[in-house]
Motif scaffolding. Structure first.
Motif, PDB file in Angstrom:
ATOM      1  N   TYR A  17      -0.117   0.746  -2.756  1.00 58.44           N
ATOM      2  CA  TYR A  17      -0.737   0.129  -4.220  1.00 58.44           C
ATOM      3  C   TYR A  17      -1.739  -0.604  -3.634  1.00 58.44           C
ATOM      4  O   TYR A  17      -1.735  -1.628  -3.368  1.00 58.44           O
ATOM      5  N   SER A 137       4.131  -9.692 -10.049  1.00 58.72           N
ATOM      6  CA  SER A 137       3.370  -8.967  -8.939  1.00 58.72           C
ATOM      7  C   SER A 137       3.555  -7.512  -9.138  1.00 58.72           C
ATOM      8  O   SER A 137       5.048  -7.091  -9.066  1.00 58.72           O
ATOM      9  N   SER A 139       4.025  -5.172  -6.777  1.00 61.34           N
ATOM     10  CA  SER A 139       4.927  -4.599  -5.856  1.00 61.34           C
ATOM     11  C   SER A 139       6.435  -5.177  -6.055  1.00 61.34           C
ATOM     12  O   SER A 139       7.230  -4.493  -5.482  1.00 61.34           O
ATOM     13  N   ARG A 142       8.965  -2.576  -7.107  1.00 61.79           N
ATOM     14  CA  ARG A 142       9.831  -1.798  -6.150  1.00 61.79           C
ATOM     15  C   ARG A 142      11.015  -2.580  -5.546  1.00 61.79           C
ATOM     16  O   ARG A 142      11.737  -2.094  -4.938  1.00 61.79           O
ATOM     17  N   ASP A 283       0.702  -4.885   5.703  1.00 66.46           N
ATOM     18  CA  ASP A 283       0.460  -4.891   4.356  1.00 66.46           C
ATOM     19  C   ASP A 283      -0.899  -5.349   4.333  1.00 66.46           C
ATOM     20  O   ASP A 283      -1.617  -5.533   5.462  1.00 66.46           O
TER      21      ASP A 283
END
Ligand code: PMV
Length: 327
Positions: A17, A137, A139, A142, A283
């Protein structure tokens, strides 16, 4: 119930993302796929608090003003949506360092969302929880599930279809391990939020990248379902290199990785050539995530430790779903 504690796990994106189509709702420009990490988690304990404002602790100390603003903005969404009036005492503890590219915001906002749901008996569905966690946030949507998770970018303007959903649970591929190779624990200089904003506005390759990366999503599904390590390895590393091109062609260029990161990646590529089943990604930070088969863990660890480029290596299995502790 007066106090609740929720544990949620961090996740590492295999297909990233990177960019928002709606900044307020954290709606992404593309879909993404992640793997949940058992060793990296956040425990968040919340209770009603008889004060006129929230108290937010992180690893035993008051959070920074910047983090406080971010968390309070998230709490405001909850308060408005569910007519909550109480002040809160929030005590958050991470099993790992904050903001060094180990996706602490993902586990943090997922744990907070689950804890709020339990404390106020909201009985929200997993999809609703994912949508709400996303507001804290991206992420984090997920981290509402374990195993492999797909965040569908969705097409609606209200974001109701932009949800993280499990592809397979943690026990689907029990032989997999994740090594988190710590190279630098310091907080990154450019946050993911700002980095995304820079890339979307300055990299000339951005739109072709998101179109191409979106097309690989069904291939990730196929590789995960079939437990096809080689395909998942190629897909993940290709995706990582393409994303690095976006970072490099942003203005200013976004240098999240460091010389030590590159050295570690070269060692992993050598290991791959000698038949070791492993692949890598990062990341937005210098640390490397290696996905490998359980029988390769020791060989990879000793090669990396010998290189002198690493501060620590954390070995993890795939995490299952987040949960309420003591329930
Ligand atoms: O959810 P955020 O705002 O912390 O952004 C996460 C960005 C990456 O970790 C780099 C990619 C991803 O998909 O997790």
């Amino acid at each position: 119930m007066k106090t609740v504690t929720a544990r949620a796990y961090s996740n590492i994106a295999l297909n990233k993302y990177w960019g928002k189509r709606d900044i307020k709702l954290n709606l992404p420009t593309k879909s993404s796929i992640s793997l949940s990490i058992n060793a990296l988690y956040t425990d968040t304990t919340i209770s009603r608090y008889n004060h006129n404002q929230d108290t937010i602790l992180f690893n035993g100390s008051l959070v920074t003003e910047k983090d406080r603003e971010h968390i309070c903005a998230f709490l405001k969404i909850f308060r408005q949506e569910f007519a909550i009036k109480d002040s809160l005492l929030i005590d958050t503890r991470n099993s790992f360092c904050h903001a060094a590219g180990l996706a602490s915001s993902a586990s943090g906002f997922a744990a907070l969302t689950l804890a709020l749901n339990a404390l106020f008996k909201l009985e929200l569905s997993t999809d609703q929880l994912s949508c709400l966690a996303r507001r804290g946030s991206g992420s984090a949507c997920r981290s509402i599930k374990g195993g492999f998770v797909h965040w569908d970018k969705g097409t609606r303007c209200d974001g109701k279809d932009s949800i993280g959903r499990q592809i397979v649970p943690s026990d689907h591929w029990q032989e997999l391990r994740i090594l988190i190779v710590i190279i630098d624990q310091r907080e990154k200089k450019i946050s993911s939020r700002n980095g995304m904003h820079i890339s979307i506005n300055t990299s000339h390759y951005y739109s072709s990248w998101i179109n191409q990366a979106e097309k690989t999503i069904p291939m990730f599904f196929k590789a995960v379902y079939a437990k096809d390590f080689k395909s998942l390895s190629h897909l993940t590393q290709d995706e990582w290199h393409n994303w690095q091109n976006i970072l490099n062609t942003s203005n200013p260029p976004l240098h999240y990785i460091q010389p030590s990161t590159v050295k570690v990646l070269c060692i992993l590529e050598q290991l791959q050539l000698s038949g070791v089943d492993c692949f890598y990604t990062t990341d937005a930070g210098p640390n490397v995530h290696v996905v490998c088969m359980a029988q390769c863990v020791e060989r990879i660890k000793s090669a990396l430790e010998l290189s002198g480029q690493t501060q620590a290596i954390i070995t993890s299995t795939i995490a299952s779903d987040p949960y309420l502790i003591g329930q």
